[in-house]
Structure formats: structure tokens, C-alpha cells
Design a protein around this motif. Structure first.
Motif, short mmCIF file in Angstrom:
data_model
loop_
_atom_site.label_atom_id
_atom_site.label_comp_id
_atom_site.label_asym_id
_atom_site.label_seq_id
_atom_site.Cartn_x
_atom_site.Cartn_y
_atom_site.Cartn_z
N LEU A 92 3.00 -1.44 4.43
CA LEU A 92 2.56 -0.06 4.25
C LEU A 92 3.79 0.75 3.90
O LEU A 92 4.62 1.05 4.75
N THR A 93 3.92 1.06 2.61
CA THR A 93 5.20 1.59 2.12
C THR A 93 5.20 3.09 1.88
O THR A 93 6.20 3.62 1.41
N GLY A 94 4.11 3.77 2.17
CA GLY A 94 4.09 5.22 2.00
C GLY A 94 3.40 5.86 3.18
O GLY A 94 2.61 5.22 3.88
N GLU A 95 3.68 7.14 3.42
CA GLU A 95 3.08 7.82 4.57
C GLU A 95 1.57 7.89 4.43
O GLU A 95 1.04 7.99 3.33
N LYS A 129 4.76 7.55 14.57
CA LYS A 129 3.34 7.91 14.48
C LYS A 129 2.49 6.78 13.90
O LYS A 129 1.45 7.02 13.30
N THR A 130 2.95 5.57 14.09
CA THR A 130 2.15 4.43 13.63
C THR A 130 1.02 4.17 14.61
O THR A 130 1.19 4.31 15.82
N ASP A 131 -0.12 3.80 14.08
CA ASP A 131 -1.22 3.37 14.91
C ASP A 131 -1.63 1.98 14.43
O ASP A 131 -2.16 1.83 13.34
N ALA A 132 -1.31 0.96 15.22
CA ALA A 132 -1.58 -0.41 14.76
C ALA A 132 -2.36 -1.16 15.84
O ALA A 132 -1.97 -1.16 17.00
N HIS A 134 4.74 -2.13 9.01
CA HIS A 134 4.73 -0.67 8.93
C HIS A 134 6.14 -0.20 8.61
O HIS A 134 7.01 -0.22 9.46
N VAL A 135 6.33 0.22 7.38
CA VAL A 135 7.66 0.63 6.94
C VAL A 135 7.82 2.13 7.07
O VAL A 135 8.88 2.63 7.41
N MET A 136 6.75 2.87 6.79
CA MET A 136 6.82 4.33 6.74
C MET A 136 5.98 4.97 7.84
O MET A 136 5.08 4.34 8.39
N VAL A 179 0.85 -1.19 0.00
CA VAL A 179 0.00 0.00 0.00
C VAL A 179 0.89 1.24 0.00
O VAL A 179 1.68 1.45 0.92
N ALA A 180 0.75 2.05 -1.03
CA ALA A 180 1.57 3.26 -1.15
C ALA A 180 0.96 4.40 -0.34
O ALA A 180 -0.12 4.27 0.24
N GLY A 181 1.67 5.53 -0.32
CA GLY A 181 1.27 6.67 0.51
C GLY A 181 -0.17 7.10 0.26
O GLY A 181 -0.60 7.22 -0.88
#
Lengths: 405, 483
Positions: free
Chosen positions: A239-242, A303-306, A268-270, A213-215
């Protein structure tokens, strides 16, 4: 400790020769491989599977729901069947068939790449009007058969599409479905994907979904597991984009000796991405439910929310539930939580309903439906949600009939 | 609040590892390396009976077959340990002491620095200390008083002679010699440790305590602790650890076995503060511990509390096997890792009996470049009707170079059981820090206060003396982690 592998299986030279392709030289994961500890493949490896013969399938089984206004793409034993499909996809989506590129990945992905017929590729360029319903039918005929469906979905920036997948089988010999789906969600794109696995009671189904999934992209998925001897739905999402957002949900309802495994990896990469997971299951008979979910938050993914929840409900004495919700976190400014619980139906709830004149069996069905609703209601497409709800209702009726017999 | 101030003061006072000193005492050593001769040497040194030697050799021979089975599943990275490059036996020179006066003054000095007033013990309310200096217990106090009540509290090497029937019956009955790589090694080479037996119906009137201390360079420490609480008895046991500063990694592989019979209760508390290595990860103790308790009897209870702040590597899973109906297992843990420390710790709750209950509260705090993993198993057997488990794992990250991980396994085979698991990960809120600092606290004082609050549920379960020490440790351990 060396991870053990299952080297004795039927996917080597002889299998490749039948297809006239280069053989797969890999092995199946053994019980000592951590990701497969709850789902042993010994019974699968013992069966001699062969590539599908031409089996005469002239109609889609009636158990597959008809989604109003949806386009239909039908695969029989992994191969696209034009005459059963309605490939009028409408605006915004193009459909093609292509060769499967051999890619690195798990052994099941490699097995799929080695023996998959042409892949079904969907290219989404705009906001698709129609729901696209992909139906994979396993038809073994007289001998155990293996099928390797391959689906590729690419949603360009800003595009949107809703996919429904139904995995079903025809009565006959056992079969092994090994589908792989690769899904790329472009910047700001939205992909909704609803998967129903209701294979024949003797069948094996080991599915892998790879999602990127891109930004600003959104991926929403729901996976339903209702049947099959041994089913595993493995979903790996990056998750590869903000500001990417993922909602991955699922439910399973098992009876007899069914085994169902949900394995999820949320990477969560970004930074500034959100993911949530709600998984619910009910187990009856001597079935076995598995949920293992890993959330990985990379160093940069601030700032990840998982979030992740798995709850399972026992309907009888005999089933087992194994759960392993895992957090692997390398960033400090994050909100991550997971929850897991198991139990049986609260007798107080039963009493409440029975006191109001509802018989035990419908009362139990009502409570089970309510329990699963937490996950089912996460689906944002109402039409598909209702269809999946009906499928669960049918399972409950089947179970009730079984328990009276 | 008074205690918090104390913590703040301690943070200021201690700039380096407080217990980084070496006591210069000659020690009686076996040659380096591990073979059957060394095991015979250890056994001979301790004047052990034949059956004990047989047990050790059986374990050693089994260990040899495990060379490929050194656990690799934990989220820990460390260089391969050369087990032949270590001493397996070292004892302080003077043994057989008639009274405390005979204890080496230097040794007493060491304890003084650690804050264990051995000579003033009779005045120290209610604590009997069985001090383990390296591998041999050199002083046991309050023994007589306990003996009169029927409590056996002695070095395990002594118990082998005096109470062979108890040792034979229970040693290895919870952690069999074949249990895992490190436990097997321990069974072969264990040097000493504590043995506790609480007779039927007795509530042990004082808290039993042993201070372990690693002192000899390159000496693996292999304690073996065995605690048996007979029907209806109660005991609270404290274990605290500190070690001098060393540059070489020191291996520690202890085994602790607890057995609680009908209606008995064992409370086992640990504060572990071994040398964690320097800020670059040099040195530090490798701590591979197997701790397990068996609630054999009905209504029995085992409670583990641990505060893990030290060691370069911590590999530790204090567990409960809940065999007796209505037995209870509890696990409270605070694990703090800073700099380059790595901890992979948690518990196992195996529910076998009906109505068994377990509770897991784990608080992991990670700072610097450290990794902190909770790894736990809750298994509900098919016969464990009405079993109940509650698990809570919270992680706190301080800084953006560290990691916090949670790996719980929940395996349920019984429909009437209820299991619950919750885990969260978060950081210290900027607003929390701001609030404290606005009121005149320094950043480190604020962090210490907030972290102590985060761990409160666990620290509360410690006996009083330990709780104070642990609160100080929490502050000291996180020193230098912010800013």
C-alpha cells in the motif's frame, strides 16, 4: 544457517534450449527457506518438465463457468489463444501483448520471466463495463509440461475493473503452472480480482501476485483453492499511498492428498491505509492446508488499520493445518490484529440439524458452506460470488460421493 | 492502588540502573577461551565423576560441529560473539562454608543492595534461597528443614555427587545436549545451578528461590537447573536476576529442565532484570536461554511465568512438552524492551497426549528504539485428541521508533483439537493518559499505571513477593520512554 536451495530441477539448459532462449540460472527454494517450510518442492523438482508442445485444445473445458456478459481471454499453456477468446473488452480497457521484462524478485518470478511467452497486459483507463474473465488452461498431453502465464494489469487513476481468473487443466500428464500477475492500482482506482484455482488433481500450481495500490486506491481480491496436487497462491501487496484500502480474502477446500498454501504479505508503507484479510479452509482426507500471512507496518505508516483472520475446519482424521500469522510493526499509532483457529464441526450444530430431519451428509455440507461463507461473502460482486459458491457446492458433492464410495 | 503508588515512587527514586555496582571479590578463574582443557578444568574443579566429564566432552565435541549453526532466525541483531574471548569458570574464592556467618561480608552487602536479606532469611516467611554468586552456590538455607521432608534442593554440582542416579536419569532428558547451539554450549561448560527433587505426594511447603547474579567481568554464565516433581507433588520455584553495570557484553546461556510426573505440578517464575545496556545500546547482557518442561505424567502441569525487563538481547522460549494425558502447560509472559534492547521470546506448546491443554498469555511492551518479538509454536500431534490451546499475544508500542512483532506458528494434526490464537497491537491511548494526568499523576506515573494494567493478567500469576517487585520493575524499565 545457510538457506538450502533445490539445485536439481529441470528448468536449466535443456529446457531453455527447447525454447531457444537464455537459460534460467536460478534454483528452487528448499525446505530450510523460512517462507517455504510448510510447502516442500521436492516432489516438483523430481519431475522432468518440458516446455509445452502444441497441444490441440479446441474448446474451453465445460467446468469453467460462463460469466454473463463477460469478455473472455484464454491462455493455453501460458500463451494467448485468440480463437478461444472473446476479446471484445468494451469501453475503458485496452488489451495488448508484450515482452516480459526480467525483474528482480523471488526465484519463481525469475523462472516465469525467463520462460514466459508474451505477457497479457490490460490497461484500464476508465470504468470498465464488462467483467474480464481470464482463463488459463494447462494441457500437458503426453509429457510433463510447465507453463508460465504472465498477466499485467494497470489501472489508471480513477479507473475501475473487475477481473475473474480461472485456472484449470486438461486430463493427461502432470503439469506445473507458474503464473505471475503484476497489478498496479492507480490513485483512486478500484480493481476487483477473483481467482479460482481448480487444477487437475496431479498438477502443480505456484502462483505469485504482486500488487501495488496507490493513494486512495482500492484492491479487493478473493482467491479460491479447490484442487491440484500442490498449490500455492502467494499474494504480495504494497500500500504505497495514503488512504489506500485492501480487502484480501480466500478460501480453500481440500481432499485426498492435496496441498494448498496461501502466503500473503501486506506491506503498509504509507499512513492511513486499511487492510483486512479473511481466510477460511476445510480439509478432508489426508490433505494439508497452509496459511502464512505477514503484515508489515513501516515506521511512517501511522494510522494503519490492518486485520487478518485464518480459520480452518477439519472434516476427518488425517489432514494437517499449518498456520503462521505474522505481525511486524514499526509504527505506534496503529490498530493491528490477527486471529487464527482450528477445530472440527461442532457436534451440537450437527445434532441441531439432524434433529430437524436433515441427513448427516447434507447437514455437514450446510455447515461447511456456512463456515466458508464468512470469506466468500466478502466478495462484493454478487454474480461472481454466486459462481464461486456453486464451485464450492460442487466440491462438497464430489467429496460426499467420494466418502460413500 | 497502594502498590501503584509504590511504583510511582520507585520510578522517581531510581534514575539510573539501580543495580549497577560491582562487588570487589577476588575470584578463582580459568584462563580465557574454550577448549577441552577448560572443560576438564571445570570438571576437575568441581571434582566431578567420570560420567559427567564424558557428558561435557560429548557436548563440546558436538558444539564444535555447530559453528555454522548459531541460530540466526530470531529478529535480533548483535555483533558476532567470539566464544574464545570469554572466561568459562569463575568462583568466589572461599568455598565450603559451614554456616552463613562465613559468607564473605562483601557478598552479603551485595545481596543487601539487591534486597535479599540473606541473614534475615529465617525470618523471611517461607522462602529458602539458594544464592548463586557467579557460578558457585555459596549458601543454601532452609536445607535441613527441606531435607527432613525428603526435598532435595541443592546446587547441581552437589547433586552430581549425592544423587548421581537422579542426575544421570534426568539431566539432558528434556533438553538433550544436541538440542541447539546455546544449550549444547551450556552442556559442555555449565558451572552450577539448582537441583530440585520433590518426593511423591509432597506439596513443597515453601517457595524455592535462587538469585542469579553475574558479577565477574567477561564471565559467561552457564547455569543448569534441573527440577523433578515426582508423582502427585507440587513445587513453586522462583528465579530472579540482577547484574552490575558493565560496558562489555556478557554472555549468558542457561538451561532449565523441568520434569513433572503423574499428577505433579511445577510453577516456575522468573523476574529477569539484568543490565540492559545504556541508552545508546552500549553494554548489556546477551541472554540465550533454553527452558523446557516435560509433563511426562498424566494430569501433570507446568506453568511458566516470566517478567523480562533486562538484558540487551533476550532469546528465550520456555516450552512445555505435554506428553501425559490431560497434562497442562501454561505460559505467562511480560517482556519489556526500552532504549536499544531487543527481545525475541515466546513459548512452544507441544501437545502429544490426549486431552492436553495449553494457555499462552504474552504481553510485549516496546519503547525507545527497542524491538520486541513474540515467537511461539503450538503443535498438536496426531494422537492429541481433544487437545485445547488458547493463545493471546498483545503488544504495546510506546513511541514511534520501536517495533513490536508477532510470529506464531500453529501446526495441527488432529481434527478434535481446538486451537485459538489472537493478537493485537496498540499504543497507550491519549485519552487514557489524559484521564490519569488530569487527576494529578505525572506522565511517567500514568504510563506505569497503564502498563501495569496491561500486564495484570501475567503479574497476577506471580507469587506475592515477586509480583510487587515485578510491578516496580515495569515502571522502572519504561522510565524515560515518554515525552
Amino acid at each position: 544457517m545457510k538457506p538450502s536451495l533445490i539445485t536439481e530441477h529441470s528448468f536449466g539448459e535443456a529446457y531453455a534450449k527447447r525454447l531457444g532462449v537464455a537459460p534460467w540460472r536460478g534454483n528452487l527454494p528448499g525446505p530450510k527457506v523460512e517462507e517455504w517450510r510448510f510447502t516442500p518442492l521436492r516432489s516438483l523438482a523430481k519431475i522432468v518438465f518440458a516446455p509445452a508442445d502444441d497441444v490441440d485444445v479446441d474448446a474451453v473445458p465445460r467446468t469453467v463457468p460462463v460469466i454473463p456478459g463477460a469478455a473472455r481471454l484464454v491462455l493455453v499453456n501460458g500463451a494467448y489463444r485468440k480463437e478461444l477468446s472473446d476479446a471484445n473488452l468494451g469501453k475503458g480497457v485496452e488489451f495488448s501483448q508484450g515482452k516480459v521484462a526480467a525483474k528482480e524478485g523471488s526465484s519463481l518470478i525469475a523462472l516465469n520471466a525467463a520462460y514466459a511467452p508474451e505477457s497479457l497486459a490490460l490497461h484500464v483507463t476508465g470504468a470498465a463495463k464488462k467483467i474480464i474473465h481470464i482463463i488459463s488452461i494447462g494441457a500437458a498431453g503426453a509429457a510433463p509440461t510447465a507453463l508460465h502465464p504472465r498477466i499485467t494489469v494497470t489501472a489508471e487513476a480513477g479507473a475501475a475493473v473487475t477481473l475473474v481468473e480461472s485456472h484449470v487443466g486438461l486430463p493427461g500428464e502432470t503439469y506445473f503452472s507458474n503464473p505471475v500477475a503484476s497489478i498496479t492500482v492507480g490513485e483512486g482506482a478500484t480493481v476487483r480480482r477473483y481467482v479460482s484455482v481448480d487444477e487437475d488433481s496431479e498438477a502443480f500450481h505456484l502462483a505469485t501476485s504482486l500488487v501495488k495500490v496507490a493513494g486512495g486506491g482500492t484492491y479487493e481480491a478473493f482467491h479460491l483453492g479447490l484442487g491440484g496436487a500442490l498449490t500455492r497462491q502467494e499474494v504480495r501487496i504494497a500500500l504505497t499511498g495514503e488512504n489506500a484500502s485492501v480487502r484480501l480474502n480466500g478460501a480453500y477446500a481440500l481432499s485426498g492428498t492435496s496441498h494448498h498454501d496461501f502466503t500473503t504479505v501486506m506491506d503498509h508503507v504509507m499512513p492511513s491505509c486499511a487492510s483486512s484479510q479473511v481466510f477460511k479452509g476445510v480439509v478432508d482426507g489426508e490433505s494439508h492446508g497452509v496459511y502464512q500471512g505477514r503484515i508489515h507496518v513501516a515506521r511512517d505508516a501511522q494510522k494503519t488499520d490492518a486485520r487478518q483472520v485464518h480459520k480452518a475446519l477439519f472434516l476427518s482424521r488425517g489432514p494437517q493445518i499449518d498456520c503462521k500469522p505474522e505481525l511486524e510493526i514499526y509504527a505506534d499509532d496503529v490498530q493491528c490484529a490477527h486471529g487464527a483457529a482450528t477445530g472440527e464441526i461442532d457436534p451440537n450444530h450437527m445434532f441441531y440439524l439432524e434433529a430437524r430431519g436433515i441427513d448427516p451428509e447434507p447437514a455437514r455440507a450446510l455447515l461447511v458452506e456456512g463456515f466458508l461463507a464468512d470469506a466468500v461473502n466478502e466478495m462484493s460482486d454478487e454474480v461472481v460470488r454466486d459462481i464461486f459458491g456453486v464451485a464450492i457446492g460442487t466440491w462438497l458433492k464430489r467429496r460426499a460421493v467420494g466418502s460413500h464410495a | 492502588m497502594a502498590v501503584t503508588r509504590e511504583t510511582a515512587a520507585a520510578v522517581k527514586e531510581v534514575e539510573q540502573y539501580k543495580y549497577g555496582f560491582v562487588t570487589d571479590i577476588e575470584s578463582d578463574k580459568a584462563p580465557k577461551g574454550l577448549n577441552e582443557d577448560i572443560i576438564r578444568f571445570i570438571s576437575a574443579k568441581k571434582n566431578e565423576p567420570e560420567w559427567m566429564l564424558e557428558y561435557r566432552l560429548k557436548a563440546y565435541r558436538y558444539w564444535l560441529t555447530l559453528s555454522d549453526e548459531e541460530p540466526a532466525w530470531a529478529k535480533l541483531h548483535f555483533p558476532k560473539i567470539n566464544y574464545q574471548d570469554s572466561y568459562y569458570y569463575a568462583a568466589p574464592k572461599r568455598e565450603k562454608l559451614a554456616s552463613l556467618d562465613e559468607v564473605d561480608p562483601k557478598l552479603l552487602e551485595t545481596y543487601k543492595k539487591l534486597g535479599i536479606p540473606l541473614l534475615e532469611q529465617q525470618m523471611l516467611a517461607g522462602v529458602a534461597v539458594d544464592a548463586v554468586f557467579d557460578s558457585v552456590s555459596v549458601a543454601t538455607t532452609y536445607k535441613k528443614k527441606l531435607e527432613e521432608m525428603g526435598v532435595i534442593f541443592s546446587p547441581i554440582s552437589e547433586a552430581v555427587h549425592k544423587h548421581p542416579e537422579l542426575v544421570k536419569k534426568y539431566l539432558g532428558s528434556v533438553v538433550p545436549y544436541s538440542d541447539n547451539f546455546y544449550a549444547t554450549l551450556n552442556a559442555a561448560v555449565f558451572t552450577d545451578g539448582s537441583f530440585v527433587y520433590i518426593p511423591k505426594g509432597l506439596r513443597c511447603p515453601m517457595e524455592l528461590s535462587t538469585y542469579f547474579r553475574i558479577n565477574e567481568k567477561n564471565t559467561g554464565q552457564f547455569e543448569r537447573t534441573l527440577i523433578i516433581a515426582d508423582e502427585g507433588s507440587y513445587v513453586s520455584y522462583l528465579e530472579g536476576c540482577t547484574a552490575p553495570q558493565r560496558d562489555e557484553n556478557q554472555l549468558h546461556a542457561a538451561v532449565v529442565e523441568l520434569i513433572a510426573l503423574d499428577d505433579a505440578e511445577i510453577k516456575y517464575s522468573t523476574v529477569q532484570n539484568w543490565y540492559p545496556g545504556d541508552a545508546d545500546g552500549k553494554g548489556g547482557i546477551f541472554n540465550f536461554v533454553t527452558k523446557r518442561g516435560a509433563c511426562r505424567g498424566k494430569n501433570s502441569k507446568i506453568m511458566w511465568t516470566q517478567v523480562e525487563t533486562g538484558s540487551a538481547i533476550t532469546w528465550k522460549y520456555p516450552s512445555c512438552i505435554l506428553q501425559g494425558d490431560n497434562s497442562v502447560g501454561e505460559f505467562y509472559s511480560v517482556a519489556i524492551t526500552n532504549n536499544r534492547q531487543q527481545a525475541d521470546t515466546g513459548t512452544k506448546m507441544i501437545h502429544l497426549g490426549k486431552g492436553t491443554r495449553s494457555k499462552i498469555i504474552s504481553k510485549g511492551i516496546s519503547a525507545g528504539h527497542a524491538d520486541n518479538t513474540y515467537r511461539g509454536l503450538v503443535r498438536i500431534g496426531a494422537k492429541a485428541d481433544q487437545a485445547r490451546n488458547y493463545t493471546q499475544c498483545d503488544s504495546l508500542l510506546i513511541g514511534d521508533k520501536c517495533g513490536a512483532h508477532t510470529v506464531p506458528y500453529i501446526e495441527t494434526r488432529n481434527p478434535t483439537a481446538q486451537t485459538e490464537h489472537e493478537a493485537t497491537t496498540s499504543k497507550i491511548g491519549d485519552d487514557q493518559l489524559f484521564y490519569c494526568m488530569q487527576r494529578g499523576m505525572t506522565q511517567e506515573e500514568a504510563v506505569s499505571l497503564i502498563v501495569n494494567g496491561f500486564c495484570k493478567e501475567v503479574l497476577q500469576t506471580l507469587p506475592m513477593e515477586f509480583a510487587v517487585e515485578a510491578q516496580k520493575l515495569v515502571g522502572i524499565s519504561l522510565e524515560g520512554s515518554v515525552g
